[in-house]
Design a protein around this motif. Sequence first.
Motif, PDB file in Angstrom:
ATOM      1  N   GLU A  71       0.626  29.253 -77.996  1.00  0.00           N
ATOM      2  CA  GLU A  71       1.768  29.726 -77.214  1.00  0.00           C
ATOM      3  C   GLU A  71       2.521  30.839 -77.945  1.00  0.00           C
ATOM      4  O   GLU A  71       3.114  31.720 -77.314  1.00  0.00           O
ATOM      5  N   ILE A  91      -0.785  25.141 -76.560  1.00  0.00           N
ATOM      6  CA  ILE A  91      -0.542  26.138 -75.519  1.00  0.00           C
ATOM      7  C   ILE A  91       0.698  25.845 -74.700  1.00  0.00           C
ATOM      8  O   ILE A  91       1.349  26.755 -74.184  1.00  0.00           O
ATOM      9  N   TRP A  92       1.078  24.556 -74.556  1.00  0.00           N
ATOM     10  CA  TRP A  92       2.215  24.222 -73.704  1.00  0.00           C
ATOM     11  C   TRP A  92       3.377  23.557 -74.450  1.00  0.00           C
ATOM     12  O   TRP A  92       4.449  23.390 -73.872  1.00  0.00           O
TER      13      TRP A  92
END
Length: 410
Positions: free
Chosen positions: A148, A141-142
């Motif tokens: 993402e 996600i990051w």
Amino acid sequence: MSPDIIWLLVTAALVLFMTPGLAFFYGGLVKAKSVVSMMMLSFGAMGLVFVLWVLYGNNLGTMDNAGIGKLYGNPFSDFGLTDIATSAPGDLAGIAFASTFAVITTALISGAVADRARFFPWLLFAGLWATIVYFPTQGWIWGGGWIENFTIGDAVVLDWAGGTVVHISAGAAAFALAIVLGKRSAGFSKEEVAPHNVPLVLIGASILWFGWFGFNAGAAEDDGTGALIFINTVLAPAAGILGFIVVEHFRDGKATAVGAASGIVAGLVAITPACANLTPLWTIVLGIIAGAVCCFAIDLKYKLGYDDSLDVVGLHLVAGLVGCLYLGFFATTFDPEAGTFSDSGLFLGGGIDQLLVQIPPVIAVMAYSAVVAFVLGKIIDVTIGFRVKEEDEVAGIDSVLHGGEGYSLD
């Protein structure tokens, strides 16, 4: 030193303080003869996961360094962060900030095995779970990973501070580990597992709330979003208290202090993925819903028979799910190029795409974490043993495992 670096270091310190706060929160909830053992599970995670993060964890979660299918980074791309420390030391601020998330996520799981887990098997589990689950999934996600980059229509996945990779992953692992270790020998009912120190629980919840401002606002840009995140991090746990204790009052006839503390945690967990994408009014609604739902959810363990000692499933998994999916209905997204917000949630007229795009990451992270935790827990349990002996569990595990007790009455 630039303002951005200073901000990241300050917020990293806030999030670091959350793990001792979690230790207080958990420590007050267990029996007096288990408080040292319970708190040591958090402090042990601090010692181990920080070291692993610097050695290779940050690399595993960076998907642009020879990542495999946007799932795993190369753990040996900068082993021990030597290259970054010598070529771009300012980047260590962001790495330090991210490390505190890895620590508290791992420590959260320990609440499911209170009163019965051995210390060094727990450390083995914590190190392996962090390596296989948390380090790569936070990169999903990051760090340029698949979450993402996952879209449906024009909708992107919204998860500002880790509803999936922190709370859902920890809650799913806690559920699996509770099944592996089984129920506590000394009893498994509301009356038999009453907290031994309610003030300690409230102190821990207060520290968590304080540190959560760093947790949510640490990555805020200089565009006013930080102020929105701050007010939402005030409102959601405040409303969570109300939602939780109102249900307690009408269900049980009284609102408890532990219920208020649990409502704080429920609201904080729910707002974690949503803090940058909700207006204050919808944040209040989210907090109330999370507090009320979690008040019901924590009792499911008695009906379903899994001994999640300190309600990691009922608070973190459930509130994490509520917060992530709530965005599909009420999200407001920011366009940095235009400098404006637009409604993307279904109930705000944004269509169904935002809801649909929120669901696959939730299912994937939950399933992945639960399966890995179950397998790791089983292997550790059948090889070196995860639980203490039954007689030690009944007598009290603080002196057996750590050579001392939490309270001296002499």
